[in-house]
Design a protein around this motif. Structure first.
Motif, PDB file in Angstrom:
ATOM      1  N   HIS A  10      39.126  14.930  34.465  1.00 54.38           N
ATOM      2  CA  HIS A  10      39.644  15.535  35.696  1.00 54.38           C
ATOM      3  C   HIS A  10      38.821  15.000  36.862  1.00 54.38           C
ATOM      4  CE1 HIS A  10      41.896  18.609  33.366  1.00 54.38           C
ATOM      5  NE2 HIS A  10      40.894  18.457  32.520  1.00 54.38           N
ATOM      6  N   GLU A  65      43.245  26.009  33.349  1.00 51.00           N
ATOM      7  CA  GLU A  65      43.145  25.327  32.048  1.00 51.00           C
ATOM      8  C   GLU A  65      42.673  26.227  30.913  1.00 51.00           C
ATOM      9  OE1 GLU A  65      44.039  22.175  31.413  1.00 51.00           O
ATOM     10  OE2 GLU A  65      44.716  21.908  33.484  1.00 51.00           O
ATOM     11  N   ILE A  74      34.844  16.913  33.748  1.00 50.94           N
ATOM     12  CA  ILE A  74      35.130  17.090  35.168  1.00 50.94           C
ATOM     13  C   ILE A  74      34.183  16.211  35.974  1.00 50.94           C
ATOM     14  CG2 ILE A  74      35.249  18.755  37.068  1.00 50.94           C
ATOM     15  CD1 ILE A  74      35.209  20.902  34.711  1.00 50.94           C
ATOM     16  N   THR A 118      43.351  10.186  32.542  1.00 51.08           N
ATOM     17  CA  THR A 118      42.674  10.588  33.777  1.00 51.08           C
ATOM     18  C   THR A 118      43.652  11.341  34.670  1.00 51.08           C
ATOM     19  OG1 THR A 118      41.249   8.648  33.670  1.00 51.08           O
ATOM     20  CG2 THR A 118      41.432   9.735  35.800  1.00 51.08           C
ATOM     21  N   ILE A 119      43.223  12.488  35.176  1.00 54.06           N
ATOM     22  CA  ILE A 119      44.068  13.244  36.105  1.00 54.06           C
ATOM     23  C   ILE A 119      43.343  13.345  37.441  1.00 54.06           C
ATOM     24  CG2 ILE A 119      45.273  15.427  36.529  1.00 54.06           C
ATOM     25  CD1 ILE A 119      45.131  15.991  33.541  1.00 54.06           C
ATOM     26  N   LYS A 120      44.021  12.907  38.516  1.00 54.94           N
ATOM     27  CA  LYS A 120      43.401  12.979  39.837  1.00 54.94           C
ATOM     28  C   LYS A 120      43.957  14.171  40.605  1.00 54.94           C
ATOM     29  CE  LYS A 120      42.084   8.230  40.228  1.00 54.94           C
ATOM     30  NZ  LYS A 120      42.576   6.885  40.434  1.00 54.94           N
ATOM     31  N   TYR A 121      43.081  14.842  41.333  1.00 56.06           N
ATOM     32  CA  TYR A 121      43.480  16.054  42.044  1.00 56.06           C
ATOM     33  C   TYR A 121      43.352  15.873  43.552  1.00 56.06           C
ATOM     34  CZ  TYR A 121      43.263  18.459  37.568  1.00 56.06           C
ATOM     35  OH  TYR A 121      43.478  18.858  36.269  1.00 56.06           O
ATOM     36  N   LEU A 127      40.057  25.433  38.459  1.00 55.18           N
ATOM     37  CA  LEU A 127      40.468  24.608  37.323  1.00 55.18           C
ATOM     38  C   LEU A 127      40.412  25.412  36.017  1.00 55.18           C
ATOM     39  CD1 LEU A 127      41.258  21.654  36.560  1.00 55.18           C
ATOM     40  CD2 LEU A 127      38.852  21.294  35.995  1.00 55.18           C
ATOM     41  N   GLU A 170      37.323  17.690  27.366  1.00 56.48           N
ATOM     42  CA  GLU A 170      37.720  17.336  28.728  1.00 56.48           C
ATOM     43  C   GLU A 170      36.480  17.302  29.611  1.00 56.48           C
ATOM     44  OE1 GLU A 170      41.259  19.186  30.129  1.00 56.48           O
ATOM     45  OE2 GLU A 170      41.977  19.691  28.114  1.00 56.48           O
TER      46      GLU A 170
END
Ligand SMILES: Cc1cc2nc3c(=O)[nH]c(=O)nc-3n(C[C@H](O)[C@H](O)[C@H](O)COP(=O)(O)OP(=O)(O)OC[C@H]3O[C@@H](n4cnc5c(N)ncnc54)[C@H](O)[C@@H]3O)c2cc1C
Ligand SMILES: Cc1cc2nc3c(=O)[nH]c(=O)nc-3n(C[C@H](O)[C@H](O)[C@H](O)COP(=O)(O)OP(=O)(O)OC[C@H]3O[C@@H](n4cnc5c(N)ncnc54)[C@H](O)[C@@H]3O)c2cc1C
Lengths: 339, 290
Positions: free
Chosen positions: A62, A88, A40, A186-189, A84, A38
């Motif tokens: 992320h 995680e 960042i 893809t994860i958007k925060y 995070l 993963e």
């Protein structure tokens, strides 16, 4: 859960080489561990980060896209990583041993109470036995690094705390595409969930970054000069030879300190790590700290007037003679013989 | 305006000139064969503190070091150059600390010192070579950090402006106080010892040093309190012993080795025209160059 995380360094939307090198290493470690990789990304202009990194075998990206995160400052990036990682629970986190990574890594590790090993030159997976407690730990990260001015290498493990965190200098690991068609998620925060106003108290007033002009890291041939080259003028001979060969010019620290060459050209433990096809060491004695940055060159040619210079023992070709005498001859015979 | 400043300084073996006798056969470092010195970048840090004191008389500089008894040398060295006070943090329970346990111990001592506006540390120590202790101390104290500092551009009662030296450039940052600043080797070097201060502090000693040395002129320590160097243990700084030393260190050194390089069988060439031309031809033929 319990995956391997890499913190990406990004400038103007471009992911730094050091981060791609860590992803390459991270992918191979993750394959051994059977876990995911993963990454960042925290900053601005992150739209094109995914396409740059997924081919390196990244499973999850992320994304923290926010004006307040660029240029980098310590506190907001720390808050993001700390929260995070609490969510995680990664088993490993890799960062560049760069101006940013060495500012961020220790702060995050302190906040999480996890260990951090600086400037690793090698990362492996292995077991560890605590004989006193009769406990065996499986699949730990061996974090191998030089210490004491490069005179020893230590294998450091972090048995009980997670993540196992390590920094690695640029150029130390190889950068290699894993699969050009690899696709990750893809994860958007929402950055407001991670960063608060107190994290923004340090203000950047002014910033001058010059793009580096020299690119010795990626040059297939390097003509490198040491203190034995004798002067800045003699260094011009090295540039002449380098021009002919399509090479870059490197230098030892003693040559940089003497003002013969710019700091950017320094090769070694506190300079750049290189692994060219050919490394021509001119008037370089071959101290441990220099060799640490070039020992993986495929072919090493040493030009030294001292036949017992330490560098000769790792050289494929040893030319015994004066730099100012040998290089002009090399130039002459190269011109004569290359068609 | 005056400031309370703490300078973190470490006594280190001089790893810059390691001779053959400094390495033991088992690959560990024979510390006894290396002179113990003031970590070079910590002198840069001290100079930054002294410059603040030059500009703002009444500023107080306390040097803090963690190490064995002989690390008191660092404190005296700092006093000779203009610091006002020294604290030695020493206890067998601190032994074997990694950077996290080191930072925890230092932060507890800093809490005990109490008031501070600025903490200066070196960027990096030349033995452990990690550059981690500064940022970790800042985190433990919950204050911001500025790393790679080269000079102070401006300082006011509640904020400071710092020039940082980056790989390919510089950055100017502004930050409220208190803050921890790690100082780069590219910052101004430290002023030399001051002759007057040398005389004044020559006999400055920690409690332990006074006890073991059994001095005849012991009463001078009562009449001149500035000769007493503060010495604190784990208990004195109210630290949790489990978080100190080896037990407080998440990283463990599994093994250390001497660095050895793979020697190669080399081809020897003289500087004669003939041999150099033969070499160039060989390199061209096997496509090493060209
Ligand atoms: C913590 C630490 C980090 C360091 N990091 C680095 C680093 O990143 N990179 C680095 O390079 N060093 C580094 N050093 C310094 C390193 O220890 C050496 O001092 C340095 O590499 C020596 O450079 P040199 O070989 O050019 O000079 P020297 O050791 O002085 O060698 C000069 C050589 O030139 C030969 N010579 C002299 N005249 C001639 C001539 N006319 N023709 C041919 N040969 C001649 C001599 O025989 C000798 O072998 C570091 C040191 C420390 C303590
Ligand atoms: C071979 C070897 C490898 C190691 N590798 C690691 C590692 O990767 N990760 C890790 O966490 N630990 C590591 N350690 C342990 C580490 O060296 C010690 O914790 C050391 O006391 C502090 O780290 P440093 O020397 O790297 O200091 P740095 O973090 O480089 O020091 C930065 C600054 O902090 C201040 N400072 C540091 N120590 C003190 C002190 N005792 N008193 C006062 N001020 C101080 C100084 O201002 C100094 O300039 C290693 C130890 C060995 C022997």
């Amino acid at each position: 859960m319990n995956n391997l995380f890499v913190y990406l360094e990004i400038e103007d939307g471009i992911v730094a080489d050091v981060s791609l090198e860590l992803l390459t290493k991270g992918r191979s470690l993750a394959n051994q561990l059977g876990c995911k990789v993963e990454a960042i990304a925290a900053g601005i202009n992150l739209e094109k980060v995914g396409e740059q990194i997924f081919p390196y075998g990244v499973d999850v990206l992320h994304v923290f896209d926010d004006e307040r995160l660029a240029p980098y400052t310590t506190l907001p990036h720390t808050s993001i990583l700390v929260k995070l990682f609490k969510e995680e629970q990664p088993q490993i986190c890799l960062l560049g041993a760069t101006i940013i990574g060495r500012d961020l890594g220790p702060r995050v590790s302190s906040s999480l109470g996890s260990g951090l090993t600086a400037d690793c030159t090698s990362l492996e997976i292995g077991n560890h036995e605590n004989k006193k407690e009769g406990k065996v730990y499986e699949n730990l990260l061996y974090q191998i690094r030089p210490a004491f001015g490069g005179n020893i290498v230590a294998n450091i493990v972090n048995p009980d705390h997670r993540p196992q965190m390590a920094t690695v200098r640029e150029g130390v690991m190889k950068k290699e595409i894993f699969d050009p068609f690899y696709k990750g998620e893809t994860i958007k925060y929402d950055v407001n969930d991670y960063v608060n106003d107190k994290d923004l108290i340090v203000k950047i007033i002014d910033r001058h970054i010059e793009k580096s002009k020299v690119n010795i890291k990626n040059s297939p041939i390097i003509v490198s000069g040491g203190y034995g080259v004798g002067s800045k003028e003699n260094f011009d001979l090295l540039y002449k030879l380098a021009d002919l060969l399509g090479a870059e010019v490197g230098a030892s620290r003693a040559a940089v300190d003497a003002g013969f060459a710019e700091h950017e050209r320094q090769i070694g433990q506190t300079g750049v790590t290189v692994r060219p096809k050919v490394y021509i060491a001119c008037g370089i004695s071959g101290q441990i700290q220099h060799i640490a940055g070039m020992q993986e060159s495929s072919i090493i040619i040493s030009i030294n007037n001292d036949p017992s210079a330490p560098i000769n023992s790792i050289a494929d070709y040893v030319i015994t003679g004066e730099v100012e005498n040998v290089i002009p001859k090399m130039i002459k015979y190269y011109k004569k013989n290359s068609k | 305006m005056a400031f309370n400043i703490i300078v973190l300084a470490k006594q280190v073996p001089d790893t810059r000139n390691v001779g053959k006798d400094a390495m033991k056969a088992d690959g560990t470092v024979n510390r006894a064969a290396l002179p113990a010195i003031f970590n070079p970048e910590d002198l840069n840090a001290l100079e930054q503190a002294l410059e603040v004191k030059d500009r703002f008389p009444g500023t107080k500089i306390t040097i803090l070091t963690m190490g064995p008894g002989r690390a008191a040398d660092i404190l005296r060295e700092g006093l000779f150059r203009g610091a006002d006070d020294g604290v030695l943090l020493t206890d067998r329970a601190f032994a074997g600390a990694d950077t996290l346990a080191t930072s925890y111990a230092l932060s507890m001592a800093i809490r005990k010192i109490g008031k501070f506006d600025l903490i200066f540390s070196g960027r990096q120590a030349i033995d452990g070579d990690t550059a981690q202790v500064g940022p970790q101390v800042a985190e433990k104290l919950n204050i911001p950090q500025i790393t790679y500092a080269e000079s102070i551009e401006n300082i006011e009662e509640k904020s400071i402006r710092i020039k940082r030296r980056l790989d390919n450039g510089v950055e100017i940052v502004e930050c409220p106080l208190p803050v921890l600043i790690t100082v780069n080797g590219s910052a101004r070097s430290c002023r030399p010892r001051n002759a007057k201060l040398l005389l004044k502090y020559k006999h400055a000693k920690t409690v332990t040093e006074r006890q073991v040395q059994n001095l005849d002129y012991i009463d001078i320590y009562d009449s001149r309190p500035f000769l007493n160097l503060t010495e604190w243990s784990v208990a004195d700084v109210e630290a949790d012993p489990v978080q100190c030393g080896l037990s407080g260190s998440p990283t463990k050194v599994k093994k250390t080795e001497n660095v050895v390089f793979q020697t190669k069988e080399s081809k020897h060439i003289s500087d004669s025209d003939f041999e150099i031309e033969e070499l160039i031809k060989e390199l061209l033929e096997n496509h090493t160059i060209g």
